[in-house]
Design a protein around this motif. Structure first.
Motif, PDB file in Angstrom:
ATOM      1  N   ASN A 130      -4.904   9.284  20.618  1.00 10.33           N
ATOM      2  CA  ASN A 130      -6.088   9.286  19.763  1.00 10.33           C
ATOM      3  C   ASN A 130      -6.030  10.426  18.736  1.00 10.33           C
ATOM      4  OD1 ASN A 130      -8.937   9.431  18.885  1.00 10.33           O
ATOM      5  ND2 ASN A 130      -9.176   7.884  20.493  1.00 10.33           N
ATOM      6  N   ILE A 131      -6.420  10.138  17.516  1.00  6.32           N
ATOM      7  CA  ILE A 131      -6.420  11.158  16.456  1.00  6.32           C
ATOM      8  C   ILE A 131      -7.300  12.340  16.849  1.00  6.32           C
ATOM      9  CG2 ILE A 131      -8.220   9.878  15.164  1.00  6.32           C
ATOM     10  CD1 ILE A 131      -5.578  12.083  13.513  1.00  6.32           C
TER      11      ILE A 131
ATOM     12  N   ARG B 184       1.633  -1.450  17.750  1.00  7.70           N
ATOM     13  CA  ARG B 184       1.738  -1.198  16.296  1.00  7.70           C
ATOM     14  C   ARG B 184       2.766  -0.105  16.004  1.00  7.70           C
ATOM     15  NH1 ARG B 184      -4.374  -2.734  14.388  1.00  7.70           N
ATOM     16  NH2 ARG B 184      -4.788  -3.704  16.352  1.00  7.70           N
TER      17      ARG B 184
ATOM     18  N   GLY C 170     -10.964   5.860   2.087  1.00  5.29           N
ATOM     19  CA  GLY C 170     -11.541   4.566   1.720  1.00  5.29           C
ATOM     20  C   GLY C 170     -11.788   3.660   2.911  1.00  5.29           C
TER      21      GLY C 170
ATOM     22  N   GLY D  23     -12.403  -3.422   2.024  1.00  4.28           N
ATOM     23  CA  GLY D  23     -12.068  -2.399   3.014  1.00  4.28           C
ATOM     24  C   GLY D  23     -13.233  -1.566   3.494  1.00  4.28           C
TER      25      GLY D  23
ATOM     26  N   TYR E 247     -10.491   9.614  -1.572  1.00  8.18           N
ATOM     27  CA  TYR E 247      -9.231   9.576  -2.321  1.00  8.18           C
ATOM     28  C   TYR E 247      -9.383   8.933  -3.685  1.00  8.18           C
ATOM     29  CZ  TYR E 247      -8.240   4.634  -1.359  1.00  8.18           C
ATOM     30  OH  TYR E 247      -8.279   3.269  -1.323  1.00  8.18           O
TER      31      TYR E 247
ATOM     32  N   ILE F  59       0.816  -1.196   0.000  1.00  8.13           N
ATOM     33  CA  ILE F  59       0.000   0.000   0.000  1.00  8.13           C
ATOM     34  C   ILE F  59       0.861   1.262   0.000  1.00  8.13           C
ATOM     35  CG2 ILE F  59      -0.657   0.852   2.310  1.00  8.13           C
ATOM     36  CD1 ILE F  59      -2.979  -0.996   0.025  1.00  8.13           C
TER      37      ILE F  59
ATOM     38  N   GLU G 223      -1.758   6.916  16.540  1.00  7.57           N
ATOM     39  CA  GLU G 223      -2.045   5.481  16.695  1.00  7.57           C
ATOM     40  C   GLU G 223      -2.239   5.199  18.181  1.00  7.57           C
ATOM     41  OE1 GLU G 223      -2.398   2.362  14.729  1.00  7.57           O
ATOM     42  OE2 GLU G 223      -2.959   1.956  16.814  1.00  7.57           O
TER      43      GLU G 223
ATOM     44  N   GLN H 252      -7.201   6.859   8.793  1.00  8.60           N
ATOM     45  CA  GLN H 252      -7.190   5.445   8.378  1.00  8.60           C
ATOM     46  C   GLN H 252      -7.421   4.524   9.560  1.00  8.60           C
ATOM     47  OE1 GLN H 252      -4.880   3.381   5.447  1.00  8.60           O
ATOM     48  NE2 GLN H 252      -4.242   5.309   4.536  1.00  8.60           N
TER      49      GLN H 252
ATOM     50  N   SER I  85      -9.915   1.779  11.256  1.00  8.16           N
ATOM     51  CA  SER I  85     -10.716   0.788  10.524  1.00  8.16           C
ATOM     52  C   SER I  85     -12.215   1.059  10.713  1.00  8.16           C
ATOM     53  CB  SER I  85     -10.354  -0.627  10.983  1.00  8.16           C
ATOM     54  OG  SER I  85      -9.278  -1.102  10.250  1.00  8.16           O
TER      55      SER I  85
ATOM     56  N   CYS J  95     -11.096   3.472  17.811  1.00 12.69           N
ATOM     57  CA  CYS J  95     -10.981   3.630  19.270  1.00 12.69           C
ATOM     58  C   CYS J  95     -11.560   4.989  19.656  1.00 12.69           C
ATOM     59  CB  CYS J  95      -9.508   3.542  19.660  1.00 12.69           C
ATOM     60  SG  CYS J  95      -9.260   3.696  21.423  1.00 12.69           S
TER      61      CYS J  95
ATOM     62  N   HIS K  16     -14.537   0.832   8.697  1.00 11.91           N
ATOM     63  CA  HIS K  16     -15.469  -0.095   8.038  1.00 11.91           C
ATOM     64  C   HIS K  16     -16.000  -1.102   9.049  1.00 11.91           C
ATOM     65  CE1 HIS K  16     -11.714  -2.388   7.896  1.00 11.91           C
ATOM     66  NE2 HIS K  16     -12.448  -3.469   7.707  1.00 11.91           N
TER      67      HIS K  16
ATOM     68  N   GLY L 173      -2.275  -2.524   9.470  1.00 11.20           N
ATOM     69  CA  GLY L 173      -1.937  -3.288   8.269  1.00 11.20           C
ATOM     70  C   GLY L 173      -1.669  -2.413   7.064  1.00 11.20           C
ATOM     71  N   MET L 174      -2.671  -1.662   6.635  1.00 10.30           N
ATOM     72  CA  MET L 174      -2.479  -0.800   5.464  1.00 10.30           C
ATOM     73  C   MET L 174      -2.083   0.608   5.876  1.00 10.30           C
ATOM     74  SD  MET L 174      -5.405  -1.748   2.766  1.00 10.30           S
ATOM     75  CE  MET L 174      -6.825  -1.914   3.797  1.00 10.30           C
ATOM     76  N   SER L 175      -2.730   1.076   6.947  1.00  6.33           N
ATOM     77  CA  SER L 175      -2.454   2.439   7.399  1.00  6.33           C
ATOM     78  C   SER L 175      -0.992   2.603   7.788  1.00  6.33           C
ATOM     79  CB  SER L 175      -3.361   2.771   8.582  1.00  6.33           C
ATOM     80  OG  SER L 175      -3.301   1.737   9.558  1.00  6.33           O
TER      81      SER L 175
ATOM     82  N   ARG M   9     -15.801   3.709  -2.786  1.00  5.89           N
ATOM     83  CA  ARG M   9     -14.355   3.758  -2.947  1.00  5.89           C
ATOM     84  C   ARG M   9     -13.929   3.581  -4.408  1.00  5.89           C
ATOM     85  NH1 ARG M   9     -10.891   0.293   1.208  1.00  5.89           N
ATOM     86  NH2 ARG M   9     -10.324  -0.889  -0.625  1.00  5.89           N
TER      87      ARG M   9
HETATM   88  N1  LIG Z   1      -4.081   2.356   2.863  1.00  4.94           N
HETATM   89  C1  LIG Z   1      -4.902   2.201   1.875  1.00  4.94           C
HETATM   90  O1  LIG Z   1      -4.548   2.326   0.714  1.00  4.94           O
HETATM   91  C2  LIG Z   1      -6.305   1.909   2.127  1.00  4.94           C
HETATM   92  C3  LIG Z   1      -7.096   1.789   1.030  1.00  4.94           C
HETATM   93  C4  LIG Z   1      -8.401   1.583   1.216  1.00  4.94           C
HETATM   94  C5  LIG Z   1      -8.914   1.477   2.476  1.00  4.94           C
HETATM   95  N2  LIG Z   1      -8.147   1.555   3.551  1.00  4.94           N
HETATM   96  C6  LIG Z   1      -8.822   1.437   4.835  1.00  4.94           C
HETATM   97  O2  LIG Z   1      -8.063   1.981   5.902  1.00  4.94           O
HETATM   98  C7  LIG Z   1      -8.475   1.345   7.108  1.00  4.94           C
HETATM   99  C8  LIG Z   1      -7.274   0.878   7.867  1.00  4.94           C
HETATM  100  O3  LIG Z   1      -6.723  -0.305   7.311  1.00  4.94           O
HETATM  101  P1  LIG Z   1      -5.634  -1.144   8.125  1.00  4.94           P
HETATM  102  O4  LIG Z   1      -5.358  -2.364   7.351  1.00  4.94           O
HETATM  103  O5  LIG Z   1      -4.500  -0.270   8.474  1.00  4.94           O
HETATM  104  O6  LIG Z   1      -6.454  -1.486   9.440  1.00  4.94           O
HETATM  105  P2  LIG Z   1      -5.910  -1.817  10.873  1.00  4.94           P
HETATM  106  O7  LIG Z   1      -7.101  -2.154  11.663  1.00  4.94           O
HETATM  107  O8  LIG Z   1      -4.779  -2.758  10.756  1.00  4.94           O
HETATM  108  O9  LIG Z   1      -5.293  -0.411  11.388  1.00  4.94           O
HETATM  109  C9  LIG Z   1      -6.052   0.684  11.842  1.00  4.94           C
HETATM  110  C10 LIG Z   1      -5.316   1.299  13.010  1.00  4.94           C
HETATM  111  O10 LIG Z   1      -6.031   2.427  13.507  1.00  4.94           O
HETATM  112  C11 LIG Z   1      -5.806   2.491  14.917  1.00  4.94           C
HETATM  113  N3  LIG Z   1      -6.855   3.319  15.496  1.00  4.94           N
HETATM  114  C12 LIG Z   1      -8.172   3.015  15.635  1.00  4.94           C
HETATM  115  N4  LIG Z   1      -8.842   4.049  16.169  1.00  4.94           N
HETATM  116  C13 LIG Z   1      -7.933   5.032  16.375  1.00  4.94           C
HETATM  117  C14 LIG Z   1      -8.035   6.357  16.857  1.00  4.94           C
HETATM  118  N5  LIG Z   1      -9.213   6.885  17.226  1.00  4.94           N
HETATM  119  N6  LIG Z   1      -6.903   7.114  16.919  1.00  4.94           N
HETATM  120  C15 LIG Z   1      -5.706   6.608  16.527  1.00  4.94           C
HETATM  121  N7  LIG Z   1      -5.553   5.351  16.054  1.00  4.94           N
HETATM  122  C16 LIG Z   1      -6.660   4.581  15.951  1.00  4.94           C
HETATM  123  C17 LIG Z   1      -5.866   1.043  15.337  1.00  4.94           C
HETATM  124  O11 LIG Z   1      -5.245   0.835  16.594  1.00  4.94           O
HETATM  125  C18 LIG Z   1      -5.170   0.342  14.187  1.00  4.94           C
HETATM  126  O12 LIG Z   1      -3.812   0.130  14.428  1.00  4.94           O
HETATM  127  C19 LIG Z   1      -9.422   0.206   6.719  1.00  4.94           C
HETATM  128  O13 LIG Z   1     -10.754   0.621   6.873  1.00  4.94           O
HETATM  129  C20 LIG Z   1      -9.084   0.005   5.277  1.00  4.94           C
HETATM  130  O14 LIG Z   1     -10.118  -0.589   4.556  1.00  4.94           O
HETATM  131  C21 LIG Z   1      -6.843   1.764   3.412  1.00  4.94           C
END
Ligand SMILES: NC(=O)c1ccc[n+]([C@@H]2O[C@H](COP(=O)([O-])OP(=O)(O)OC[C@H]3O[C@@H](n4cnc5c(N)ncnc54)[C@H](O)[C@@H]3O)[C@@H](O)[C@H]2O)c1
Length: 678
Positions: free
Chosen positions: A326-327, A285, A408, A592, A439, A224, A280, A347, A349, A359, A351, A260-262, A554
């Motif tokens: 927290n964001i 993480r 997304g 996603g 995006y 990503i 975060e 970013q 999650s 959180c 969804h 994971g992606m973020s 998306r």
């Molecule tokens: N990166 C991309 O290109 C892409 C594309 C499409 C969609 N997304 C979407 O982005 C989201 C994240 O994907 P991911 O794989 O990273 O998921 P993930 O669950 O692995 O990571 C999300 C992170 O956000 C943190 N978090 C949650 N609430 C928070 C808050 N209030 N303040 C700070 N941190 C907080 C969590 O602890 C977690 O580590 C998903 O919904 C995914 O579908 C990403």
């Protein structure tokens, strides 16, 4: 009456092949992230059904022992994972030769599955979750064991069918057919919602494949990084008036999530030469990304985060900062202290906001995990309150000139679900979209997907670093940086990719190319395999691509002919790839953005150096991309129409794509206005 002994005799692929005796419960390594409790709301009758379903994998002699254990897992975790059947110790995508098999594809997919479950790669490895909070390789460890057995024996004349993680069996096919066909969570429309999904997952009949988790094609967050890098650069070009040959030097990007992606965000902003602050809540993480070198600094004070950012912006040097917190707290600080942010996103999650993906402000990550387990109603209230406040802060920042875009993650949908109707364009329902850009709608759709540029990836199955270097170099030679700006960005990316230490897990690479670019690179790699310069290679892509995903929130957000509520494109892409001989094809619900909100598919193609694979590359790769461009052209997307006009000319007598005539806006407008007046 059918007896279990006859059932056992009728199968040669079964758990008993691996275990003469019931395996011991493996030890859980301390510090490895564990999935939160999933929603469990089964009736006593359905709980019985869930148990009977899980026991289908288990020989009768172990039923008495495992039935109470599975029941306990279900009540404690919301799912039956069959932890006992997980291999002890670490799982890693090893070099392909370390796997047994009757064909290279069978061995190759074992590498991919194991990589998706690697403790360093997967989000919740014990629960088979690769990324995106809920995206699983399959539902439980019994399925994992059986899939591995099937892949060890599959031949070129068979196809393995995997339905929501369950290996249905091997069926005779041909060498030109896919070796593996996967579907995940394809639910009947009437039941295609979150509630029914939870029930089906708890019953053990549905797997949430996300995109590449259930399609066994995840390559760590590198997959990503390139997309995020492109999105940020293009957002800068579009909104900050950065010249085409410049970058994000001196600009600040703020977002959340290092999962994971973020987790790609910090690295991507750094590669684009900007400064990023990523919030975060989960310290583990942050630690992972920091150890990988994907974030440079870790702070837990918003003032310090913004101070550092300002210093590096002024020096015009790149820096990625992880803010542990927290964001919403971070944005509150920015609003109160009138700090200017150039690019803003989110970013978390969202969804699966109510299942642990978001959180709420006011709770630490640990408190969130506890509350999720003990009081779901209160947890939901906290989320809604936090999302509403989050939205207000973003609105204030946007009023001050910040460019906010949805990444997304269904953030805007989650804000709407939290009760904020004003986030909808119509002020009532999301039917006509949301007030903030997304995006894909603004950036990736028109600038990349409409031309066919998408995330093409490969894994060097030999496990040799030298192979990755050789493929990087070969890919670079295939790209003409002067063709389009997208090619220049990709050229710059791949030239330095090796220096950015992007690999987590198997040796993999990602880049963005269009149909012709992807085909040329694939042919080049297959030739290198043929000549013995490199070992076999797995090609694939993210489902998040030109033609792989139908998702109105998306990937298809910039399709405006009303067809973005249809899932024909992703389904055709999947079927067409199967027909043209990709080694693996996958089709999923959800991805996603969540159940019922997207249908997405992908492929895997094993390059073994053969002429057969050259033929598959020539027919399948252009189809995989151009099917999507064709649909986008039919939706009247300008860049897709341009691309199809060229394609029809170049491929005359081979391909032919239907193009739309463009109606005169005024003609239609006046006619309809008159008709409605009458
Ligand atoms: N990166 C991309 O290109 C892409 C594309 C499409 C969609 N997304 C979407 O982005 C989201 C994240 O994907 P991911 O794989 O990273 O998921 P993930 O669950 O692995 O990571 C999300 C992170 O956000 C943190 N978090 C949650 N609430 C928070 C808050 N209030 N303040 C700070 N941190 C907080 C969590 O602890 C977690 O580590 C998903 O919904 C995914 O579908 C990403």
């Amino acid at each position: 009456m059918i007896r279990n002994i006859d059932i056992s005799r009728a199968m040669t692929v079964k758990l008993e092949n691996t275990f003469a005796r019931l395996p011991k419960m493996p030890e859980f390594v301390a510090g490895v992230r564990r999935a939160p409790k999933r929603k469990f709301a089964l009736s006593p009758q359905d709980t019985q059904l869930a148990l009977k379903n899980a026991l289908r994998y288990i020989p009768e002699k172990w039923h008495k022992r495992l039935a109470p254990e599975f029941l306990n897992e279900l009540i404690q975790t919301g799912r039956i994972y069959g932890y006992r059947f997980r291999p002890a110790g670490s799982i890693q995508g090893r070099p392909i030769d370390a796997y047994k098999g009757n064909c290279v594809e069978g061995q190759a997919f074992q590498v991919m599955i194991d990589n998706n479950l690697d403790l360093d790669v997967a989000l919740y490895p014990y629960e088979l979750v690769t990324y995106g909070e809920t995206g699983q390789v399959c539902q439980n460890w019994m399925q994992y064991r059986l899939i591995k057995q099937y892949l060890e024996i599959i031949t070129r004349d068979q196809t393995l069918v995997v339905a929501s993680g369950h290996p249905l069996g091997l069926f005779e096919s041909t060498p030109e057919a896919p070796r593996v066909i996967i579907t995940n969570a394809l639910m009947i429309g009437l039941f295609d919602d979150q509630e029914n999904w939870h029930k089906a997952a708890a019953l053990g009949v549905a797997n949430y494949g996300q995109m590449t988790a259930g399609g066994w094609m995840y390559i760590g967050p590198q997959g990503i990084v390139h997309g995020t890098y492109s999105t940020l650069l293009n957002a800068g070009r579009l909104k900050l008036n950065i010249p085409a040959d410049s970058d994000l030097r001196g600009y600040l990007f703020v977002s959340s999530g290092l999962g994971g992606m973020s987790g790609a965000q910090g690295k991507a902003v750094e590669i684009a030469s900007g400064v990023g602050i990523i919030a975060e809540v989960d310290h583990s993480r942050i630690q992972t990304r920091h150890e990988q070198g994907w974030v440079n600094r870790v702070v837990d004070d918003p003032a310090e985060a913004f101070r550092l950012a300002k210093e590096y912006q002024a020096k015009k040097e790149s820096l990625s900062i992880a803010f542990h917190g927290n964001i919403v707290d971070l944005l509150e600080y920015a609003v109160e202290n009138k700090i200017f942010i150039d690019l803003l996103s989110d970013q978390t999650s969202c969804h699966v906001a109510y299942d642990g993906g978001y959180c709420p402000q006011g709770l630490t990550f640990e408190e969130r995990t506890r509350l999720l387990k003990t009081d779901h109603v209160k947890f939901k209230e906290c989320i809604n309150r936090s999302l509403r406040h989050h939205y207000e802060l973003i609105k204030t920042l946007v009023d001050r000139g910040v460019y906010f875009f949805d990444y997304g993650n269904s953030f805007m949908q989650a804000v709407f679900d939290a009760g904020v109707t004003e986030i909808c364009k119509s002020g009532k329902t999301p039917e006509h979209g949301f007030i903030f850009p997304s995006y894909v709608e603004d950036i990736m759709g028109p600038l990349l997907f409409d031309y066919g540029y998408g995330p093409f990836r490969w894994v060097c199955l030999s496990g040799k670093q030298a192979d990755l270097l050789k493929t990087d170099r070969a890919a670079l030679e295939c790209i003409d940086p002067n063709r389009r700006i997208q090619d220049r960005d990709t050229y710059a990316w791949i030239k330095d990719a090796g220096n950015h230490h992007l690999v987590v897990g198997t040796l993999a690479r990602i880049l963005y190319q269009d149909a012709a670019g992807r085909m040329n690179i694939a042919l080049k790699f297959n030739e290198m395999v043929r000549n013995g310069h490199i070992g076999p290679v797995m090609l694939g892509r993210d489902h998040h691509d030109t033609g792989g995903t139908d998702s109105p929130l998306r990937e298809t957000a910039n399709i405006k002919d009303g067809s973005n509520i249809m899932a024909d494109m992703a389904t055709q892409c999947f079927a067409g790839n199967a027909a043209r001989g990709m080694s693996l094809v996958a089709l999923h619900n959800g991805g996603g953005v969540g159940i019922g909100k997207a249908v997405n598919g992908g492929f895997g193609l094993v390059l073994d150096g053969s002429a057969r694979v050259d033929d598959i590359i020539r027919r399948a790769i252009p189809w995989d991309v151009m099917g999507g461009v064709a649909r986008r052209a039919w939706a009247r997307n300008e860049h897709s129409i341009e691309t199809v006009i060229k394609h029809n000319k170049k491929r005359k007598g081979v391909d032919h794509i239907t193009l739309p005539f463009i109606a005169d806006e005024k003609l239609v407008e006046d006619l309809v206005a008159d008709a409605f007046k009458k």
